[in-house]
Every structure is written in structure tokens, then in C-alpha cells.
Scaffold this motif. Structure first.
Motif, PDB file in Angstrom:
ATOM      1  N   SER A 349       0.835  -1.186   0.000  1.00  0.00           N
ATOM      2  CA  SER A 349       0.000   0.000   0.000  1.00  0.00           C
ATOM      3  C   SER A 349       0.880   1.251   0.000  1.00  0.00           C
ATOM      4  CB  SER A 349      -0.889  -0.066   1.251  1.00  0.00           C
ATOM      5  OG  SER A 349      -1.579   1.123   1.388  1.00  0.00           O
ATOM      6  N   ARG A 350       0.620   2.167  -0.926  1.00  0.00           N
ATOM      7  CA  ARG A 350       1.376   3.435  -1.001  1.00  0.00           C
ATOM      8  C   ARG A 350       0.386   4.580  -1.130  1.00  0.00           C
ATOM      9  NH1 ARG A 350       6.151   0.981  -2.895  1.00  0.00           N
ATOM     10  NH2 ARG A 350       6.200  -0.526  -1.247  1.00  0.00           N
ATOM     11  N   GLN A 351       0.596   5.604  -0.306  1.00  0.00           N
ATOM     12  CA  GLN A 351      -0.318   6.750  -0.363  1.00  0.00           C
ATOM     13  C   GLN A 351       0.386   7.976  -0.925  1.00  0.00           C
ATOM     14  OE1 GLN A 351      -1.555   4.495   2.208  1.00  0.00           O
ATOM     15  NE2 GLN A 351      -3.143   4.462   0.645  1.00  0.00           N
ATOM     16  N   ASN A 352      -0.392   8.808  -1.586  1.00  0.00           N
ATOM     17  CA  ASN A 352       0.090  10.111  -2.076  1.00  0.00           C
ATOM     18  C   ASN A 352       1.402  10.025  -2.842  1.00  0.00           C
ATOM     19  OD1 ASN A 352      -2.088  11.480  -0.804  1.00  0.00           O
ATOM     20  ND2 ASN A 352      -1.025  11.165   1.151  1.00  0.00           N
ATOM     21  N   VAL A 353       1.469   9.108  -3.765  1.00  0.00           N
ATOM     22  CA  VAL A 353       2.662   9.003  -4.616  1.00  0.00           C
ATOM     23  C   VAL A 353       2.525  10.054  -5.720  1.00  0.00           C
ATOM     24  CG1 VAL A 353       3.990   7.495  -6.145  1.00  0.00           C
ATOM     25  CG2 VAL A 353       2.735   6.519  -4.196  1.00  0.00           C
ATOM     26  N   ILE A 354       3.525  10.884  -5.845  1.00  0.00           N
ATOM     27  CA  ILE A 354       3.486  11.898  -6.912  1.00  0.00           C
ATOM     28  C   ILE A 354       4.069  11.281  -8.189  1.00  0.00           C
ATOM     29  CG2 ILE A 354       4.293  14.191  -7.646  1.00  0.00           C
ATOM     30  CD1 ILE A 354       2.375  14.370  -5.295  1.00  0.00           C
ATOM     31  N   VAL A 355       3.282  11.300  -9.235  1.00  0.00           N
ATOM     32  CA  VAL A 355       3.753  10.756 -10.516  1.00  0.00           C
ATOM     33  C   VAL A 355       3.894  11.914 -11.491  1.00  0.00           C
ATOM     34  CG1 VAL A 355       3.328   9.044 -12.327  1.00  0.00           C
ATOM     35  CG2 VAL A 355       2.355   8.699 -10.049  1.00  0.00           C
ATOM     36  N   THR A 356       5.088  12.045 -12.052  1.00  0.00           N
ATOM     37  CA  THR A 356       5.291  13.112 -13.032  1.00  0.00           C
ATOM     38  C   THR A 356       5.664  12.518 -14.382  1.00  0.00           C
ATOM     39  OG1 THR A 356       7.546  13.278 -12.234  1.00  0.00           O
ATOM     40  CG2 THR A 356       5.994  14.943 -11.459  1.00  0.00           C
ATOM     41  N   ASP A 357       6.241  11.356 -14.358  1.00  0.00           N
ATOM     42  CA  ASP A 357       6.776  10.806 -15.589  1.00  0.00           C
ATOM     43  C   ASP A 357       6.496   9.324 -15.581  1.00  0.00           C
ATOM     44  OD1 ASP A 357       8.207  10.533 -17.810  1.00  0.00           O
ATOM     45  OD2 ASP A 357      10.098  11.325 -17.050  1.00  0.00           O
ATOM     46  N   ASP A 358       7.552   8.570 -15.404  1.00  0.00           N
ATOM     47  CA  ASP A 358       7.483   7.117 -15.424  1.00  0.00           C
ATOM     48  C   ASP A 358       7.759   6.655 -13.995  1.00  0.00           C
ATOM     49  OD1 ASP A 358       7.572   4.603 -16.178  1.00  0.00           O
ATOM     50  OD2 ASP A 358       9.164   4.804 -17.652  1.00  0.00           O
ATOM     51  N   CYS A 359       6.933   5.796 -13.450  1.00  0.00           N
ATOM     52  CA  CYS A 359       7.097   5.467 -12.027  1.00  0.00           C
ATOM     53  C   CYS A 359       6.873   3.981 -11.765  1.00  0.00           C
ATOM     54  CB  CYS A 359       6.101   6.341 -11.259  1.00  0.00           C
ATOM     55  SG  CYS A 359       5.683   5.793  -9.634  1.00  0.00           S
ATOM     56  N   VAL A 360       7.823   3.385 -11.093  1.00  0.00           N
ATOM     57  CA  VAL A 360       7.702   1.975 -10.707  1.00  0.00           C
ATOM     58  C   VAL A 360       7.720   1.941  -9.190  1.00  0.00           C
ATOM     59  CG1 VAL A 360       8.849  -0.271 -10.787  1.00  0.00           C
ATOM     60  CG2 VAL A 360       8.909   1.210 -12.796  1.00  0.00           C
ATOM     61  N   GLY A 472       5.700  -7.069 -14.982  1.00  0.00           N
ATOM     62  CA  GLY A 472       5.982  -5.678 -14.627  1.00  0.00           C
ATOM     63  C   GLY A 472       4.746  -4.797 -14.605  1.00  0.00           C
ATOM     64  N   ILE A 473       4.743  -3.856 -13.667  1.00  0.00           N
ATOM     65  CA  ILE A 473       3.668  -2.853 -13.589  1.00  0.00           C
ATOM     66  C   ILE A 473       4.329  -1.491 -13.409  1.00  0.00           C
ATOM     67  CG2 ILE A 473       1.742  -1.988 -12.184  1.00  0.00           C
ATOM     68  CD1 ILE A 473       1.083  -4.900 -11.515  1.00  0.00           C
ATOM     69  N   SER A 474       3.876  -0.509 -14.181  1.00  0.00           N
ATOM     70  CA  SER A 474       4.413   0.841 -13.998  1.00  0.00           C
ATOM     71  C   SER A 474       3.309   1.866 -14.220  1.00  0.00           C
ATOM     72  CB  SER A 474       5.580   1.084 -14.960  1.00  0.00           C
ATOM     73  OG  SER A 474       5.140   0.924 -16.287  1.00  0.00           O
ATOM     74  N   PHE A 475       3.581   3.082 -13.772  1.00  0.00           N
ATOM     75  CA  PHE A 475       2.595   4.166 -13.855  1.00  0.00           C
ATOM     76  C   PHE A 475       3.244   5.344 -14.573  1.00  0.00           C
ATOM     77  CE2 PHE A 475       2.170   1.588 -10.079  1.00  0.00           C
ATOM     78  CZ  PHE A 475       0.840   1.229 -10.085  1.00  0.00           C
ATOM     79  N   ARG A 476       2.491   6.029 -15.385  1.00  0.00           N
ATOM     80  CA  ARG A 476       3.023   7.166 -16.127  1.00  0.00           C
ATOM     81  C   ARG A 476       2.020   8.305 -16.117  1.00  0.00           C
ATOM     82  NH1 ARG A 476       6.592   4.421 -20.203  1.00  0.00           N
ATOM     83  NH2 ARG A 476       6.763   2.567 -18.914  1.00  0.00           N
ATOM     84  N   ALA A 477       2.562   9.514 -16.128  1.00  0.00           N
ATOM     85  CA  ALA A 477       1.662  10.673 -16.229  1.00  0.00           C
ATOM     86  C   ALA A 477       2.311  11.731 -17.092  1.00  0.00           C
ATOM     87  CB  ALA A 477       1.399  11.240 -14.842  1.00  0.00           C
ATOM     88  N   SER A 478       1.493  12.475 -17.822  1.00  0.00           N
ATOM     89  CA  SER A 478       2.015  13.700 -18.412  1.00  0.00           C
ATOM     90  C   SER A 478       1.494  14.807 -17.507  1.00  0.00           C
ATOM     91  CB  SER A 478       1.531  13.869 -19.852  1.00  0.00           C
ATOM     92  OG  SER A 478       0.147  13.972 -19.878  1.00  0.00           O
TER      93      SER A 478
END
Ligand code: FRU
Length: 494
Positions: A349-360, A472-478
Motif C-alpha cells: 500500500s502506497r499513499q500520495n505518490v506523486i507521478v510526473t513521468d514514469d514510475c515503478v 511488470g507494472i508501472s505508472f506514467r503521467a504527463s
């Protein structure tokens, strides 16, 4: 027992042993061997959940339709039972097509199904005759009724076709049995017919329950009709649909009509929507559990996307995870069956993770997971343009879920999942505009992804056949966003 059923039972017993457990999904039901399509006969019998399915044990392609059979205590852990029916009589030798089941007052398991008989006209052209038939059993062995078929072409209203007349769904109301069955009229439009019976064997034609009126596709397959949350719900799977915005897509689709019943007992439509907005979902059936939940299961596959198949697999076709359904604000809400929680393993469990680009995130990976991701902008403005979750990723192949907060559109995509066929690999769905906030609950089970958006307001499902080691799982945001991730590994307890 007749030869064909005996042969199928012997065959599946042997063949099953050659399929290693790890070759199947962990929780999603697959055929004991060979091919599976529609869920059939979803019912409770002697306190256990029973599910049958359209089944060709011998090959991983559609063929002579048998009924496969499983039972379960919790709708997740299924146990294979011997095949229940084979196509062999003079009224069903070309297929025991879809149908339903119910427990009778005197403790029998009553099946209603469609018998198919292929005939040839004077010009040598083949055509099907479809009739409704009964089989009665004890939860393991089923006997076809000697007076079959119980509903034939002479119990059809004027204008109804005899060729497409299938998939009876039985229910009991006020001490009487009813069934709804799909039909294509002679002039080529879908309709659903209602029949009633005092004993489940002798059926009378009641009425046309609903007409398509050339709105949603053509033939309406696999209907279900039930009361839920003060409304009446009709589910059906139309063939040959045309797209309507992002609501309905081309080909075979699913349709949910929510309405009410008037004083004359007629169904009055209020709202129409798709059931599943993804790629692979068809022919759902529901039951009412003992604790009052309406639970739906569907075929996690679509006729138009069969080429997702892996030729090296000994099975083809899987069921969706059972879903608890309800009605809220006139719309269908679907949630994964709550029993899935009993199979949770490690939790991250992770809270308030800031994603700006590519995030693992460390430990966030796997192919059997139940993961909820809450996304929101970091400020009062829409601080991001796109959010993406990649999964089943091995650096080369992956699938994804994308959310566009400006358009309020979610897209699922399996274009890079390793499949080499030019079938549909992407689908979009319009979701509620919540100023960039969205909740995505993702259930992965080796060969499928089911996405429950905003607490089940919409669901998108698809099969993926990427190598199982792609975890693999990753998160991305613009732009910039903040997210919470809760991931539960899923495991089967011994
Ligand atoms: C729907 C369907 C049903 C039919 C069955 C045959 O997927 O076409 O209408 O009963 O499959 O396998």
C-alpha cells in the motif's frame, strides 16, 4: 448413459491430467479441456453453486456443443464435474446449446436448453431447427426428458423464426415457472419471448417480452430477466451491433435494459447501456445468492476476437470473475465478488505518490493481483493530461489502461501484448467527469484483465495471452498527479 456422453467423460478425465495447473488462470474458470463459450445453468443446487458451460472437449475450437459442468462453495474455487450433456438425440444431435437451470421443489436440478438439429432443404442448403428441451438431474448425472423437445416451432407467435430460437433462461415467480428465450423474426429482427409453466415440463407461450425494433444489433442471444433494487433488469447479448458513440461497439455486444413492470405485467424500458465496455465479455447469466446478492458471470471472450487465442494452449475460453451487481441512479453497478478477499496474499500500500513521468513502485508487480489505484490532480487545477498503468510488462510486451481526464475517457489496450493478429486490441469508454479524480480497480489473473472503474460504474474486460513471466507494472503521467495504490496479491490457499 449414452455413448457420446460416456466418451466425452472418459476423454476429459484423461485430457485434464495433461494440463498443468499453472497453465490455467488462477481464479477464472477454463474448460476442463478443449473449448468453452457461454456460461449455462448458473444456479444453486443443494446448497452449492453449479455452473455449466458450452463445451467442445475434443478441440480448442467451437464444435459439437456439450455441456461442461463445475460446482463451487464460494463462486471462485470451482471443481470439475463430469460433462453433463452431449449432443446425441434426434432433436439435439447438432448441439446442446445454451440454457439455464433451477432447483425444483422436489429436489431435482431442472435444465432448460436449446436442442439444435441441422436440416437440408430441397436445394441442398443447410438450416438449423432450434427447440427448447429439458433435462433433469441430481447435480452430477442428467437425463434428457423423454417428451423432448418441450417448446417447438408451433409454439411460436406469428412472425417468429424457427431457425434462431435459443437460450432459455428459467425463473420462478409466485409459484410458477417462466422462461425468456431469444428469437429472430422471419424478417430479421431480434425479440425475446416469454413462456410459462406449472411444472417446468409443459410450457405455454405467453407473450413477446420485448422487441428490438432494429435498435441494438439483430438476434438477441442469451437473455436473463430479474428483479433488482426495485427495478426489473434485462440482460441480453445482441449479435451484429453497430457502434453508438463509446456506448456500444461493432459486432457481438452486451446490453442491459433497466426498467419496471407495469400493472399488466409488461416490461417498460427506462435505460439502456452496455454491460461491459471492454473487448471480451459476452452472454452473462446471473443468480441470486442465499444472502440476497445478484451475481453475474460472463464469457470473458468475444466471438469477434477469437484470434486472441494461443495455438499452444490446451484450452480456449474462460469465464469472467463473478460480479455482484446492483442498480444505482438507474445504472448497472458491478463489483468483483467479495469472496475474492479470502484469496488475498501479500498486500502493498502506497499513499500520495506523486507521478510526473514514469514510475515503478517496489513490490508492485505480478499477474495475479487485485489492485486499486486512486488518482487525483495535485492542485485545484487539472494538473495532468494523461495517466497510464502498464501491466503484464516484460520490457517488450505490455498492456495498458489509460485515462484522459480532459475527455473523461478510459482506454484499455493490448496492442503490444504479443498477439500477431489484426483483431480489436483497444477499446475506449466514457466515464464520469470528476475533475481528474478516478478510481481504477484492476484484477489480473494470468490471461485476463478486468477493470472496475469508479466503484463499478463501468467495467472493461479483456483477455491477454502475454508470456506469464511478464509481470511488470508501472505508472506514467504527463504533467503531475497524486495517486494511492493498494495491491493485493491473489493466491489459492491449499
Ligand atoms: C452465444 C451462442 C448462443 C448459443 C451458443 C452456441 O454465444 O451463440 O446463442 O446457444 O452460443 O454455442
Amino acid at each position: 448413459m449414452n455413448d457420446k456422453l460416456l466418451k466425452a467423460r472418459e476423454y476429459e478425465c484423461k485430457k485434464e491430467k495433461t494440463i498443468a495447473e499453472g497453465f490455467r488462470p488462477l481464479f477464472h474458470l477454463t474448460p476442463r479441456c478443449g473449448w468453452m463459450n457461454d456460461p449455462n445453468g448458473f444456479s444453486i443446487y443443494k446448497g452449492k453453486y453449479h455452473l455449466f458451460y458450452q463445451y467442445n472437449p475434443y478441440e480448442t475450437v467451437w464444435g459439437p456443443m456439450h455441456w461442461g459442468h463445475v460446482e463451487s462453495e464460494d463462486l471462485i474455487d470451482w471443481k470439475y464435474l463430469p460433462a453433463a450433456m452431449a449432443p446425441e438425440t434426434d432433436y439435439d444431435k447438432d448441439g446442446c446449446f445454451s440454457g439455464s437451470a433451477i432447483e425444483t421443489e422436489d429436489g431435482k436440478h431442472l435444465i432448460l436448453y436449446t436442442g439444435v438439429l441441422r436440416k437440408q432443404d430441397e436445394n441442398g442448403n443447410f438450416y438449423d431447427v432450434q427447440t427448447q428441451c429439458v433435462a433433469v438431474g441430481d447435480g452430477r448425472d442428467y437425463e434428457k426428458y423423454e417428451m423432448n423437445p418441450v417448446i417447438t416451432g408451433d409454439k411460436l407467435p406469428e412472425g417468429a423464426g424457427k431457425i434462431d430460437f435459443r437460450d432459455p433462461k428459467i425463473w420462478k415467480e409466485n409459484g410458477k415457472y417462466y422462461l425468456v428465450v431469444g428469437n429472430k423474426t422471419v424478417d430479421g429482427d431480434g425479440q425475446l419471448l416469454q413462456y410459462s409453466s406449472d411444472d417446468g415440463f409443459n410450457w405455454n407461450y405467453d407473450k413477446i417480452l420485448i422487441k428490438n425494433n432494429r435498435r441494438f444489433g439483430v438476434m438477441w442471444e442469451c437473455p436473463d430477466y430479474f428483479a433488482l433494487d426495485g427495478k426489473r433488469v434485462l440482460l441480453t447479448s445482441p449479435q451484429d451491433m453497430l457502434p453508438e458513440g463509446l456506448e456500444f461497439h461493432n459486432g457481438n455486444g452486451t446490453l442491459c435494459i433497466i426498467g419496471s413492470v407495469n400493472d399488466e405485467g409488461d416490461f417498460c424500458e427506462e435505460n439502456c447501456q452496455a454491460v461491459d465496455y471492454g473487448i471480451d465479455f459476452y452472454a452473462p447469466q446471473t443468480i441470486r445468492t442465499k444472502d440476497g446478492r445478484q451475481v453475474m458471470i460472463g464469457w470473458l471472450q468475444n466471438w469477434d476476437a477469437l484470434a486472441i487465442k494461443r495455438e499452444d494452449f490446451p484450452w480456449f475460453g474462460q469465464m469472467s470473475l463473478p460480479r455482484e451487481i446492483s442498480i444505482k441512479n438507474g445504472r448497472l453497478i458491478q463489483k468483483p465478488i467479495r469472496e475474492i478477499k479470502n484469496y488475498y496474499g501479500k498486500r502493498v500500500s502506497r499513499q500520495n505518490v506523486i507521478v510526473t513521468d514514469d514510475c515503478v513502485l517496489s513490490s508492485v508487480e505480478g499477474r495475479c493481483i487485485d489492485m486499486t489505484v486512486n488518482v487525483r490532480p495535485t492542485g485545484s487545477d487539472l494538473s495532468y493530461g494523461k495517466f497510464e498503468i502498464r501491466f503484464a510488462d516484460n520490457g517488450k510486451e505490455y498492456s495498458s489502461i489509460e485515462f484522459d481526464p480532459v475527455e473523461s475517457v478510459v482506454k484499455i489496450d493490448r496492442k503490444h501484448s504479443g498477439n500477431r493478429r489484426a483483431i480489436v486490441h483497444q477499446r475506449r469508454c466514457k466515464v464520469a467527469d470528476n475533475n481528474g479524480e478516478i478510481t481504477l480497480r484492476v484484477i489480473l489473473d494470468r490471461y485476463s484483465m478486468e477493470l472496475f472503474i469508479n466503484d463499478g460504474e463501468q467495467v472493461m474486460s479483456m483477455g491477454i495471452f502475454t508470456d506469464i513471466k511478464a509481470e511488470g507494472i508501472s505508472f506514467r503521467a504527463s504533467g503531475e498527479l497524486s495517486m494511492d495504490v493498494v495491491m493485493n496479491e491473489l493466491e489459492k490457499k491449499k
